[in-house]
Design an enzyme around this catalytic site. Structure first.
Site, PDB file in Angstrom:
ATOM      1  N   ASN A   1       0.827  -1.207   0.000  1.00  0.00           N
ATOM      2  CA  ASN A   1       0.000   0.000   0.000  1.00  0.00           C
ATOM      3  C   ASN A   1       0.860   1.254   0.000  1.00  0.00           C
ATOM      4  O   ASN A   1       0.800   2.058   0.929  1.00  0.00           O
ATOM      5  CB  ASN A   1      -0.884   0.012   1.248  1.00  0.00           C
TER       6      ASN A   1
ATOM      7  N   SER B   1      -6.274  -4.980  -3.639  1.00  0.00           N
ATOM      8  CA  SER B   1      -7.330  -4.859  -2.625  1.00  0.00           C
ATOM      9  C   SER B   1      -8.069  -6.172  -2.436  1.00  0.00           C
ATOM     10  O   SER B   1      -8.177  -6.969  -3.355  1.00  0.00           O
ATOM     11  CB  SER B   1      -8.328  -3.778  -3.041  1.00  0.00           C
TER      12      SER B   1
ATOM     13  N   LYS C   1      -5.823   3.106  -5.692  1.00  0.00           N
ATOM     14  CA  LYS C   1      -6.024   2.242  -4.513  1.00  0.00           C
ATOM     15  C   LYS C   1      -6.288   3.098  -3.261  1.00  0.00           C
ATOM     16  O   LYS C   1      -7.125   2.743  -2.418  1.00  0.00           O
ATOM     17  CB  LYS C   1      -4.791   1.342  -4.303  1.00  0.00           C
TER      18      LYS C   1
ATOM     19  N   HIS D   1      -9.761   4.291  -3.429  1.00  0.00           N
ATOM     20  CA  HIS D   1     -10.584   3.126  -3.085  1.00  0.00           C
ATOM     21  C   HIS D   1     -10.704   3.025  -1.568  1.00  0.00           C
ATOM     22  O   HIS D   1     -11.790   2.858  -1.012  1.00  0.00           O
ATOM     23  CB  HIS D   1      -9.960   1.860  -3.669  1.00  0.00           C
ATOM     24  N   ASN D   2      -9.573   3.140  -0.882  1.00  0.00           N
ATOM     25  CA  ASN D   2      -9.602   3.006   0.572  1.00  0.00           C
ATOM     26  C   ASN D   2     -10.348   4.163   1.233  1.00  0.00           C
ATOM     27  O   ASN D   2     -11.029   3.970   2.241  1.00  0.00           O
ATOM     28  CB  ASN D   2      -8.176   2.903   1.126  1.00  0.00           C
TER      29      ASN D   2
ATOM     30  N   GLU E   1     -13.841   3.394   0.872  1.00  0.00           N
ATOM     31  CA  GLU E   1     -14.107   2.302   1.826  1.00  0.00           C
ATOM     32  C   GLU E   1     -14.356   2.876   3.234  1.00  0.00           C
ATOM     33  O   GLU E   1     -15.304   2.470   3.921  1.00  0.00           O
ATOM     34  CB  GLU E   1     -12.884   1.378   1.807  1.00  0.00           C
TER      35      GLU E   1
HETATM   36  N1  LIG Z   1      -3.351  -7.000   5.206  1.00  0.00           N
HETATM   37  C1  LIG Z   1      -4.160  -6.497   4.303  1.00  0.00           C
HETATM   38  O1  LIG Z   1      -5.374  -6.681   4.331  1.00  0.00           O
HETATM   39  C2  LIG Z   1      -3.597  -5.679   3.164  1.00  0.00           C
HETATM   40  C3  LIG Z   1      -4.435  -5.385   2.077  1.00  0.00           C
HETATM   41  C4  LIG Z   1      -3.917  -4.687   0.992  1.00  0.00           C
HETATM   42  C5  LIG Z   1      -2.610  -4.263   1.019  1.00  0.00           C
HETATM   43  N2  LIG Z   1      -1.823  -4.539   2.111  1.00  0.00           N
HETATM   44  C6  LIG Z   1      -0.436  -4.072   2.061  1.00  0.00           C
HETATM   45  O2  LIG Z   1       0.409  -5.164   1.749  1.00  0.00           O
HETATM   46  C7  LIG Z   1       1.690  -4.957   2.336  1.00  0.00           C
HETATM   47  C8  LIG Z   1       2.023  -6.162   3.195  1.00  0.00           C
HETATM   48  O3  LIG Z   1       1.033  -6.260   4.201  1.00  0.00           O
HETATM   49  P1  LIG Z   1       0.815  -7.580   5.092  1.00  0.00           P
HETATM   50  O4  LIG Z   1      -0.508  -7.403   5.729  1.00  0.00           O
HETATM   51  O5  LIG Z   1       1.079  -8.775   4.307  1.00  0.00           O
HETATM   52  O6  LIG Z   1       1.954  -7.372   6.196  1.00  0.00           O
HETATM   53  P2  LIG Z   1       2.585  -8.457   7.195  1.00  0.00           P
HETATM   54  O7  LIG Z   1       1.682  -9.606   7.387  1.00  0.00           O
HETATM   55  O8  LIG Z   1       3.043  -7.681   8.391  1.00  0.00           O
HETATM   56  O9  LIG Z   1       3.874  -8.990   6.400  1.00  0.00           O
HETATM   57  C9  LIG Z   1       4.953  -8.135   6.140  1.00  0.00           C
HETATM   58  C10 LIG Z   1       6.001  -8.929   5.370  1.00  0.00           C
HETATM   59  O10 LIG Z   1       7.043  -8.021   5.047  1.00  0.00           O
HETATM   60  C11 LIG Z   1       8.262  -8.498   5.621  1.00  0.00           C
HETATM   61  N3  LIG Z   1       9.017  -7.342   6.074  1.00  0.00           N
HETATM   62  C12 LIG Z   1       8.685  -6.454   7.033  1.00  0.00           C
HETATM   63  N4  LIG Z   1       9.613  -5.499   7.125  1.00  0.00           N
HETATM   64  C13 LIG Z   1      10.564  -5.806   6.213  1.00  0.00           C
HETATM   65  C14 LIG Z   1      11.788  -5.196   5.843  1.00  0.00           C
HETATM   66  N5  LIG Z   1      12.211  -4.081   6.410  1.00  0.00           N
HETATM   67  N6  LIG Z   1      12.493  -5.799   4.859  1.00  0.00           N
HETATM   68  C15 LIG Z   1      12.077  -6.949   4.284  1.00  0.00           C
HETATM   69  N7  LIG Z   1      10.932  -7.562   4.589  1.00  0.00           N
HETATM   70  C16 LIG Z   1      10.172  -6.990   5.533  1.00  0.00           C
HETATM   71  C17 LIG Z   1       7.877  -9.407   6.750  1.00  0.00           C
HETATM   72  O11 LIG Z   1       8.924 -10.328   6.952  1.00  0.00           O
HETATM   73  P3  LIG Z   1       9.163 -11.113   8.341  1.00  0.00           P
HETATM   74  O12 LIG Z   1       8.373 -12.378   8.242  1.00  0.00           O
HETATM   75  O13 LIG Z   1      10.612 -11.375   8.329  1.00  0.00           O
HETATM   76  O14 LIG Z   1       8.716 -10.214   9.430  1.00  0.00           O
HETATM   77  C18 LIG Z   1       6.624 -10.052   6.167  1.00  0.00           C
HETATM   78  O15 LIG Z   1       6.941 -11.073   5.267  1.00  0.00           O
HETATM   79  C19 LIG Z   1       1.611  -3.652   3.109  1.00  0.00           C
HETATM   80  O16 LIG Z   1       2.036  -2.596   2.302  1.00  0.00           O
HETATM   81  C20 LIG Z   1       0.115  -3.519   3.358  1.00  0.00           C
HETATM   82  O17 LIG Z   1      -0.285  -2.190   3.593  1.00  0.00           O
HETATM   83  C21 LIG Z   1      -2.278  -5.252   3.163  1.00  0.00           C
END
Ligand SMILES: NC(=O)c1ccc[n+]([C@@H]2O[C@H](COP(=O)([O-])OP(=O)(O)OC[C@H]3O[C@@H](n4cnc5c(N)ncnc54)[C@H](OP(=O)(O)O)[C@@H]3O)[C@@H](O)[C@H]2O)c1
Length: 472
Positions: free
Chosen positions: A107, A131, A185, A188-189, A192
């Site tokens: 995001n 999304s 996006k 969109h949010n 939302e």
């Molecule tokens: N969750 C949702 O519903 C959603 C929806 C749309 C978009 N997003 C976006 O998608 C992205 C990921 O979200 P998520 O919910 O999947 O987050 P998450 O579950 O917290 O996962 C984050 C991932 O990034 C890795 N990471 C964190 N800091 C890092 C760094 N400095 N260098 C390298 N890897 C790193 C983590 O690795 P480790 O395992 O080593 O900690 C983990 O694999 C974000 O931008 C979020 O805003 C999320």
């Protein structure tokens, strides 16, 4: 590894979204190489991939990851927005060929995506908005792509294959250059936020004004979901109000602290709207409502001092039908504002954002998916420049709905039910059908104290009032 055995794409970041997206990609037949900064996460992911494990190549270094992907490579980043994305780009770029592509699927703030696109200096870089949360990422998200069209086209076969489908149409499309995908996006949010806030306001009337229990409120939302409001958000509103807490057996919703979280994309939308001078009051009100919700202690003090605001609403004043119609009107106004902002950005950034395609992409997979978006896509295809509230199908909704919205907002004011999003939606509607507003007073004041001048209605070429020279 022979070229034909290599992964079609790579992915970094096996968190909630990354692991779901990787499984989705593998399931659609594309071998994928994955890397996570903690190798135990990568190993566990591979071990739990079940029958898809054959199409997942776990890697434990950047070099291994890059070597595992067929050329020209494409690597998706699914890490938290901000510095982690820059860190990953900095680590990867030296190992990649000039025609290899990095795709930021988190995001990101679209300004960052604009910057990263420039910094890529012609090397392929896409910023894509994804999304639909975890379930969407796993089974079909809505995808809003930004970057060079030729670069999008290169990975479009994978991105459209994993995207949600509306009928046969994939909910994935190219929005425009640079940060266009992440911008769409963010809006969109923002939409939302407003959609959810309006639903929460109607929930509040049912709970505090009509004294309905959670189950009955869930039934009302389920009924709303059979009509024009049919949408994912109304559907889950029914589900969450009807769910029981596994610890106490009480309605879960009644035990949840009324303090809304946010990751900032709604706030970005509100801030950007101000830069663009795009009026999105319902979305801004929803962001403010989330901010206010976090003032739990202050709200308690206020209630102790002044008495609780929401009062019981006398019987017969609010009907199910009124709530439904008010929500329909509110929803139309909120989307009209969101699309208006997209149109403003399209002009400002010269992105030529495809408004009908945006509505089409949002019809499935994403959080704001709804039956109404199909009509919005059709209305925008007819005339992209027309405010959605003026399109015949939505004008009809508003003619029928604004009376209910007005009555509900009036009742809310009378009986102390805050309705920031619904009431600002109503003010927007009334402002947008007032040919002669009150800004003449603002202009007179500005001319008085600052000699700013004004335009006259009668064509006479004199831009100052008789007070000219008397201001401060
Ligand atoms: N969750 C949702 O519903 C959603 C929806 C749309 C978009 N997003 C976006 O998608 C992205 C990921 O979200 P998520 O919910 O999947 O987050 P998450 O579950 O917290 O996962 C984050 C991932 O990034 C890795 N990471 C964190 N800091 C890092 C760094 N400095 N260098 C390298 N890897 C790193 C983590 O690795 P480790 O395992 O080593 O900690 C983990 O694999 C974000 O931008 C979020 O805003 C999320």
């Amino acid at each position: 590894m022979a070229q034909q055995d290599k992964a079609k794409i790579g992915l970094i970041g096996l968190g909630t979204m990354g692991s779901a997206l990787a499984l989705n990609i593998a399931e659609k037949g594309f071998p994928i190489a994955v890397w996570n900064r903690r190798a135990d996460v990568t190993r566990a992911f591979h071990a739990e991939a079940g029958e898809l494990a054959d199409r997942v190549i776990p890697t434990e270094s950047y070099e291994e990851l890059v070597a595992a992907i067929a050329k020209p490579r494409a690597i998706i980043l699914m890490v938290p927005a901000g510095e982690p994305v820059d860190e990953q780009i900095a680590a990867l770029r030296p190992l990649l060929d000039d025609d290899d592509m990095i795709i930021d699927a988190g995001n990101a703030n679209f300004h960052d995506t604009n910057r990263r696109s420039r910094e890529a200096e012609g090397k392929p870089f896409l910023g894509i908005g994804v999304s639909g949360g975890e379930a969407g990422a796993r089974h079909g998200p809505a995808i809003m792509g930004g970057g060079e069209k030729a670069h999008w086209d290169r990975v479009a076969p994978i991105l459209t294959a994993i995207a949600a489908k509306f009928g046969d149409e994939p909910c994935a499309d190219w929005m425009g250059r640079e940060g266009a995908g992440h911008f769409v996006k963010a809006v969109h949010n923002g939409i939302e936020y407003a959609d959810m806030q309006m639903i929460a306001e109607v929930y509040g009337v049912m709970r505090d004004g009509l004294g309905l229990n959670a189950d009955a409120i869930g039934d009302a939302f389920a009924r709303f979901n059979e009509g024009a409001l049919k949408s994912y958000l109304i559907e889950i509103s029914s589900i969450v109000t009807k769910a029981a807490d596994k610890h106490t057996g009480q309605p879960m919703i009644d035990l949840i602290l009324d303090k809304a979280g946010q990751k900032g994309t709604g706030r970005w939308t509100a801030i950007e709207a101000q830069h663009l001078a795009a009026p999105i009051p319902a979305i801004e009100a929803a962001v403010v409502a989330r901010n206010l919700s976090s003032r739990v202690a202050a709200r308690k003090e206020g209630e102790d001092l002044f008495g609780a605001a929401p009062q019981q609403i006398p019987e017969g004043k609010v009907s199910d039908e009124m709530l439904e119609r008010a929500l329909i009107a509110g929803k139309v106004l909120c989307y009209a504002q969101g699309f208006d902002m997209i149109a403003a950005a399209s002009e400002q950034f010269r992105w030529a954002l495809p408004l009908p395609a945006i509505a089409r992409v949002w019809r499935e997979g994403c959080i704001i998916r709804s039956a109404m978006l199909d009509d919005m896509a059709a209305a925008l295809a007819e005339d992209e420049d027309r405010n959605l509230m003026l399109a015949p199908v939505f004008a009809r909704h508003l003619r029928e709905g604004h009376v209910a919205l007005r009555e509900l907002v009036a009742i809310g004011a009378r009986y102390g039910h805050p309705m920031p999003a619904l009431s600002s939606g109503l003010s927007y509607f009334d402002t947008m059908r007032t040919a002669r507003g009150t800004a003449n007073m603002i202009q007179a004041q500005r001319d008085y104290f600052g000699e700013h001048g004004f335009e006259r209605t009668d064509g006479i070429e004199d831009k100052h009032g008789p007070w000219h020279g008397h201001g401060v």
